[in-house]
Design a protein around this motif. Structure first.
Motif, PDB file in Angstrom:
ATOM      1  N   TYR A 144       0.871  -1.178   0.000  1.00  0.00           N
ATOM      2  CA  TYR A 144       0.000   0.000   0.000  1.00  0.00           C
ATOM      3  C   TYR A 144       0.914   1.236   0.000  1.00  0.00           C
ATOM      4  O   TYR A 144       1.041   1.935   1.012  1.00  0.00           O
ATOM      5  N   PRO A 145       1.542   1.498  -1.165  1.00  0.00           N
ATOM      6  CA  PRO A 145       2.503   2.617  -1.213  1.00  0.00           C
ATOM      7  C   PRO A 145       1.814   3.969  -1.343  1.00  0.00           C
ATOM      8  O   PRO A 145       1.921   4.665  -2.349  1.00  0.00           O
ATOM      9  N   LYS A 146       1.105   4.306  -0.314  1.00  0.00           N
ATOM     10  CA  LYS A 146       0.282   5.528  -0.277  1.00  0.00           C
ATOM     11  C   LYS A 146       1.145   6.787  -0.191  1.00  0.00           C
ATOM     12  O   LYS A 146       2.351   6.688   0.071  1.00  0.00           O
ATOM     13  N   PRO A 147       0.524   7.948  -0.377  1.00  0.00           N
ATOM     14  CA  PRO A 147       1.270   9.187  -0.121  1.00  0.00           C
ATOM     15  C   PRO A 147       1.690   9.243   1.338  1.00  0.00           C
ATOM     16  O   PRO A 147       0.986   8.735   2.216  1.00  0.00           O
ATOM     17  N   LEU A 148       2.815   9.856   1.591  1.00  0.00           N
ATOM     18  CA  LEU A 148       3.265  10.028   2.974  1.00  0.00           C
ATOM     19  C   LEU A 148       2.726  11.356   3.494  1.00  0.00           C
ATOM     20  O   LEU A 148       2.801  12.379   2.794  1.00  0.00           O
ATOM     21  N   SER A 149       2.170  11.328   4.682  1.00  0.00           N
ATOM     22  CA  SER A 149       1.631  12.547   5.298  1.00  0.00           C
ATOM     23  C   SER A 149       2.739  13.211   6.088  1.00  0.00           C
ATOM     24  O   SER A 149       3.096  12.743   7.171  1.00  0.00           O
ATOM     25  N   LEU A 150       3.270  14.279   5.528  1.00  0.00           N
ATOM     26  CA  LEU A 150       4.435  14.924   6.147  1.00  0.00           C
ATOM     27  C   LEU A 150       4.030  16.192   6.887  1.00  0.00           C
ATOM     28  O   LEU A 150       3.225  16.987   6.383  1.00  0.00           O
ATOM     29  N   ARG A 151       4.611  16.356   8.045  1.00  0.00           N
ATOM     30  CA  ARG A 151       4.357  17.577   8.817  1.00  0.00           C
ATOM     31  C   ARG A 151       5.101  18.749   8.178  1.00  0.00           C
ATOM     32  O   ARG A 151       6.247  18.621   7.753  1.00  0.00           O
ATOM     33  N   ILE A 152       4.403  19.905   8.138  1.00  0.00           N
ATOM     34  CA  ILE A 152       5.045  21.124   7.647  1.00  0.00           C
ATOM     35  C   ILE A 152       5.200  22.045   8.852  1.00  0.00           C
ATOM     36  O   ILE A 152       4.208  22.325   9.532  1.00  0.00           O
ATOM     37  N   PRO A 153       6.426  22.491   9.121  1.00  0.00           N
ATOM     38  CA  PRO A 153       6.624  23.371  10.280  1.00  0.00           C
ATOM     39  C   PRO A 153       5.686  24.579  10.232  1.00  0.00           C
ATOM     40  O   PRO A 153       5.568  25.230   9.195  1.00  0.00           O
ATOM     41  N   GLY A 154       4.994  24.810  11.332  1.00  0.00           N
ATOM     42  CA  GLY A 154       4.123  25.971  11.425  1.00  0.00           C
ATOM     43  C   GLY A 154       2.739  25.777  10.829  1.00  0.00           C
ATOM     44  O   GLY A 154       1.921  26.699  10.845  1.00  0.00           O
ATOM     45  N   GLN A 155       2.460  24.582  10.275  1.00  0.00           N
ATOM     46  CA  GLN A 155       1.152  24.338   9.665  1.00  0.00           C
ATOM     47  C   GLN A 155       0.409  23.251  10.446  1.00  0.00           C
ATOM     48  O   GLN A 155       1.026  22.288  10.915  1.00  0.00           O
ATOM     49  N   ALA A 156      -0.892  23.418  10.551  1.00  0.00           N
ATOM     50  CA  ALA A 156      -1.691  22.412  11.251  1.00  0.00           C
ATOM     51  C   ALA A 156      -1.882  21.176  10.377  1.00  0.00           C
ATOM     52  O   ALA A 156      -1.858  20.047  10.866  1.00  0.00           O
ATOM     53  N   GLU A 157      -2.088  21.412   9.077  1.00  0.00           N
ATOM     54  CA  GLU A 157      -2.350  20.290   8.178  1.00  0.00           C
ATOM     55  C   GLU A 157      -1.038  19.660   7.723  1.00  0.00           C
ATOM     56  O   GLU A 157      -0.041  20.351   7.547  1.00  0.00           O
ATOM     57  N   LYS A 158      -1.098  18.351   7.523  1.00  0.00           N
ATOM     58  CA  LYS A 158       0.056  17.675   6.945  1.00  0.00           C
ATOM     59  C   LYS A 158      -0.024  17.793   5.427  1.00  0.00           C
ATOM     60  O   LYS A 158      -1.088  18.068   4.870  1.00  0.00           O
ATOM     61  N   SER A 159       1.099  17.563   4.797  1.00  0.00           N
ATOM     62  CA  SER A 159       1.139  17.624   3.336  1.00  0.00           C
ATOM     63  C   SER A 159       1.244  16.213   2.778  1.00  0.00           C
ATOM     64  O   SER A 159       2.189  15.485   3.085  1.00  0.00           O
TER      65      SER A 159
END
Lengths: 257, 91
Positions: A144-159
């Motif tokens: 299941y090579p899904k997108p990785l949910s990466l934290r963005i400094p200063g943002q609430a939502e992950k990318s």
């Protein structure tokens, strides 16, 4: 014709329908971040179709939130479609690209699976950063090579980020369990990662909270026990940084270089 | 008055090497040797005196306390974890 996308993973697939006329940008973004899951594959199951709603506004934060929510919905749909069929662990996994042997690393959400997948995926084949489906009889893993949910400094939502954008290696065509590890990330841990073998029942107690739909099996505990017996002993790995685990992974599933 | 105990029926129970894991709809419980003995022997209601005798035969006297005290502590712990419940005397 309604624009749609079929996402494959966990030996299942789900159709995403973008019915709203304002969804074109979202469809393009989803097509990009789900790049590794769009390759048609024969699946044993099919999940219920998901109807994707566009972001509430055109700001980046709203778009990121929608994509993040879409990832969660897709994952839940695929997992639900495989209830009682495959053993599903809340775990990341990477594989030896030559042998297909996988290192499965189980851990609760928010404790480093994505960071570790991203790091190990530079050297090993990326299988998943979230859920691993295991055939209890054979140990085969359905990727299941899904997108990785990466934290963005200063943002609430992950990318949501495509594994292709991160240049993660592709997994082998046939995958199987090499070793299962229960992760324990401790910021104060000093030195090399500490690996400890878990007794079978201790391994079960560590893995049960990280299973999905385990009760859908006729014999849930024996199902998990069989997997541990075939691929154990399960290890508990206490570590500080993801970069500390590259050598551990090579020792457990073979050095891909 | 004699107390009787019966196990909460688990969805699944795996016993191995004298220890066990019991799976319930909302949780699982890892059981040590005494907890495993109790769960295995309380599929039907069992009197507290029978339990004390059984634990004494299976494990011998515990260090630092009487068998009655050890049994009472183990039973209270398993009741608190909803692994065992107090039961009516069977008819």
């Amino acid at each position: 014709m309604v624009p749609s996308l079929r996402v494959h993973g966990l030996d299942s697939s789900v159709e995403l329908r973008f019915t709203d006329p304002d969804s074109r940008t979202l469809l393009e973004a989803a097509t990009h971040v789900w790049s590794r899951c769009l390759i048609p594959a024969t699946s044993s199951r099919q999940a219920e179709t998901l109807h994707v709603q566009p972001p509430s506004d055109s700001f980046d934060a709203a778009r990121r939130h929608t994509l993040q929510r879409l990832t969660q919905d897709v994952t839940e749909s695929l997992i639900t479609s495989q209830a009682g069929h495959w053993l599903m662990l809340h775990a990341g996994a990477v594989s030896n690209p030559a042998t297909g042997d996988c290192l499965v690393f189980a851990a609760p959400g928010g404790t480093g699976k994505t960071t570790l997948s991203r790091h190990l995926g530079q050297r090993f084949g990326y299988v998943s950063d979230e859920t691993v489906a295991i055939d209890p009889a054979s140990g085969r893993i359905h990727p299941y090579p899904k997108p990785l949910s990466l934290r963005i400094p200063g943002q609430a939502e992950k990318s949501e980020t495509s594994p292709d954008d991160l240049e993660l290696r592709h997994a082998a065509a046939e995958l199987r369990v090499g070793r299962i590890v229960v992760l324990r990330r401790e910021p104060d841990h000093v030195g090399a990662p500490d690996l400890a073998e878990l007794a079978p029942l201790d391994a079960m107690a560590a893995l049960l909270p990280e299973t999905s739909w385990i009760r859908a099996f006729d014999e849930p505990l024996r199902t998990l026990r069989r997997v541990i017996a075939a691929h154990g002993p399960v290890l508990r790995c206490t570590y500080r940084e993801a970069s500390d685990l590259s050598a551990v992974a090579a020792a457990l599933i073979g050095d891909p270089s | 008055m004699t107390r009787w105990y019966v196990r909460t029926p688990p969805d699944d129970l795996l016993v191995e090497g004298g220890e066990a894991i019991a799976l319930y709809p909302d949780r699982f419980v890892r059981l040590g040797p005494i907890g495993t003995w109790l769960v295995v022997h309380t599929e039907t209601p069992l009197a507290e005196q029978t339990i004390v005798r059984g634990l004494d035969e299976a494990f011998g006297p515990p260090p630092g306390m009487s068998v009655d005290e050890a049994a009472a502590a183990a039973l209270a712990d398993l009741v608190a974890q909803r692994v065992l419940t107090l039961s009516e005397e069977p008819t």
